[in-house]
Scaffold this active site. Sequence first.
Site, PDB file in Angstrom:
ATOM      1  NE  ARG A   8       5.247 -49.918  -2.897  1.00  0.00           N
ATOM      2  CZ  ARG A   8       5.029 -48.733  -3.401  1.00  0.00           C
ATOM      3  NH1 ARG A   8       5.630 -48.344  -4.475  1.00  0.00           N
ATOM      4  NH2 ARG A   8       4.220 -47.897  -2.814  1.00  0.00           N
TER       5      ARG A   8
ATOM      6  CG  ASN B 229       5.472 -41.498  -4.878  1.00  0.00           C
ATOM      7  OD1 ASN B 229       4.286 -41.195  -4.876  1.00  0.00           O
ATOM      8  ND2 ASN B 229       5.884 -42.757  -4.941  1.00  0.00           N
ATOM      9  CD  GLU B 230       3.774 -44.672  -2.444  1.00  0.00           C
ATOM     10  OE1 GLU B 230       4.577 -45.615  -2.590  1.00  0.00           O
ATOM     11  OE2 GLU B 230       2.592 -44.737  -2.813  1.00  0.00           O
ATOM     12  N   PRO B 231       7.872 -41.297   0.883  1.00  0.00           N
ATOM     13  CG  PRO B 231       7.966 -39.455   2.302  1.00  0.00           C
ATOM     14  CD  PRO B 231       7.162 -40.034   1.183  1.00  0.00           C
TER      15      PRO B 231
END
Length: 734
Positions: A14, A401-403
């Site tokens: 991503r 999660n994964e900010p």
Amino acid sequence: MKTRAATGFAGRVRMALLLLAPCLLAGCGGTSPGGVTPPTQPVLPSAPAGLTATAGNAQVSLAWTASSGATGYHVKRGTAPGGPYTEVAAPHAAHDNDTGLTNGTTYFYVVSALNSAGESGNSTEESATPVLPVPATPSGLTASAGDARVSLAWTASSAATGYEVKRSTVSGGPYATIASPTVATEIDTGLSDGTTYFYVVAAMNPAGHSGNSLEVQATPIPGTADVTITIDPVHPQPISPWIYGINFYSSSDPALVTVDRMGGNRWTAYNWETNASNAGSDYVYDNDSYLSSSTTPAEALRSAIAADQDRGQASIMTVQLQGLVSADESGPVSVTHPPDLTRFRQVVDKKSTVSSAAFTTTPLTTDANVYMDEFLWAMDQKLPGIFGGHPALPTFVELDNEPELWNSTHLEVQGPTAISSDNYIAKAIDLSKAIKDQFPDAVIFGPVHYGFEGIYSWQGELQATPDGTNWFPDKYLPAVKAASDTYGRPLIDVYDFHWYSEATDGTTRVVNMTGTTLTAAQVQAIVQSPRSLWDPTYSENSWITNDVLGEPINLLGRLQGKIDAEFPGTRIALTEYENGGDNHIAGTIAQADNLGIFGAHGVYAATLWPLGPCPYILAGFRAFRGFDGAQASFGDTALPATSSSVQTVSVYASLDSTTPGRVVFVAVNRSTSSRATTITGQPLAGTATIYQMTAASAQAQTPVHPVLVGTMAASGSTLSITLPALSVTTIDVQ
């Protein structure tokens, strides 16, 4: 810094683009009453002068003279003189580094300046042709003598595609080339014991050969171990039971795993009141009932934790920090102008701040808000005691999660603008306070980074430097400590991050090496990659080492140092990680090495995220848990162990507090040759039972598991064993 591909939930690659757009200041027009002189209008900046372009390896460094009045610049690139040009960067300063280029291709550059008045014309054009440099001369060459063999290792040279190992029986040469490995290790076998051999190594790539390294020497000796492992019995430390974890675990083999995580992108927009959720970019931005079709509040989570408890496992649950959760289960959500607030509900950390209504397990689902403290209260009503005190099977609380990637993975709720580090830290502290107000003993994990760029610079926001105190933890840890000191107890207990190894064989990333057949270079890339977590002498071949740090990663060591200095007592977790080798013995070796590292270096919790079917990776757990086919497990106390040849063999040592005198070792042999290994320093008494996993033993096994290969007497403080090539060996002494 050039934006990196981000790997996180479900292993997708991503992109989290850092848009360094210049700030365009709005001008003020008109004349004020009373004859006040209107503000001076900005003047269009002049075209930048003095542009230079300096070629490097797959990159061009650009610099120019700053233009007066400019607030930013546009860097433009073409592949022909005079253009056409494409904008490739928008820096604020008068320099830029254009990376990811093709060596041998000539690139043409111009730069323009801009401010609120507009954009200048282009600078004069400059060109440069990136070239692959001749690799650096290898450094750090070591030679370890064994019986009729010498093991060599050295620091990998940047840009090298291979090496020449040269040997002589005379110091200073002449040398004969004896091997051309593609990795920075070699074992020279068939030698004469008692003869001294002299070695140098040169690096090579298509551009040419480096000079020779400094010379080293070694003298093979009959009966000498290839590797000596020295155990320190004086400095034991507890091994956390929660390092043997997996995400979304549902196997019928509960002995394998101690903790299960309900996390990832799917949970960021989870609405506990209705069980609706949205996986964001992982699944077309749908609001749906994927997690549970039940209308019972929190049933998606309750049922998962109850199943964990039935299997004898702890759990990690996710609380929603981003701010919006799914309001319906009606399918695709528009991301044209996000967020569409008709499709989401607002998250409120503390119910009492907006409502005087009491907590309930059956909240109204048509109002505007979803409350996080009520969420945990409801979970405790359904599964009493999972957060309080010291339950045998706790449920840990993870802050989303994964900010750093929300603006891409969760465009539907975050929109295209990334959350700033300041905003994130403030939100995390507020939510943690709301949770601790209800459950003071809840163990909270954060910030749940997606990977290295999050830890290093909050995805490019911070101007981090490799050895500086300007990484994200250096901002986050003091802020959380100050808030915790004011609150009266730690607000965030565990520093949590994800680690999908970025190591490569020069071309392919290890997490993409999933086949049953791998090259020698791929095998070594996988089996060496866990060393980047802890080894200050190991430099993997990756953009992190080559382009950002310029030195070994040593991530656990760096992070622990920052914790010790800035918020002592904070623990460390890796709630997603993977190193490749899904269907190859290399994956077993890397996973066993990971688990040994977690125990030896005091990691509090770790949960593997399988990127696909990975029977060989799961086999790494069986070196530590159930290696006898039943309930035998690694000990609960780690003993420090030092290897004389860590590039080939690592051994992890443990004591068992429930069985005095029991010692368990797990040995990983990364070498393609068998290694005569001596383990010394820990008193032993009894019988050593030996279990092994090799490529040969794993053939046709389902699941892949250790096999009993024999027993041997163990006494004194030394144990000698020959470890097969590319193997994991568990030695249970009692």
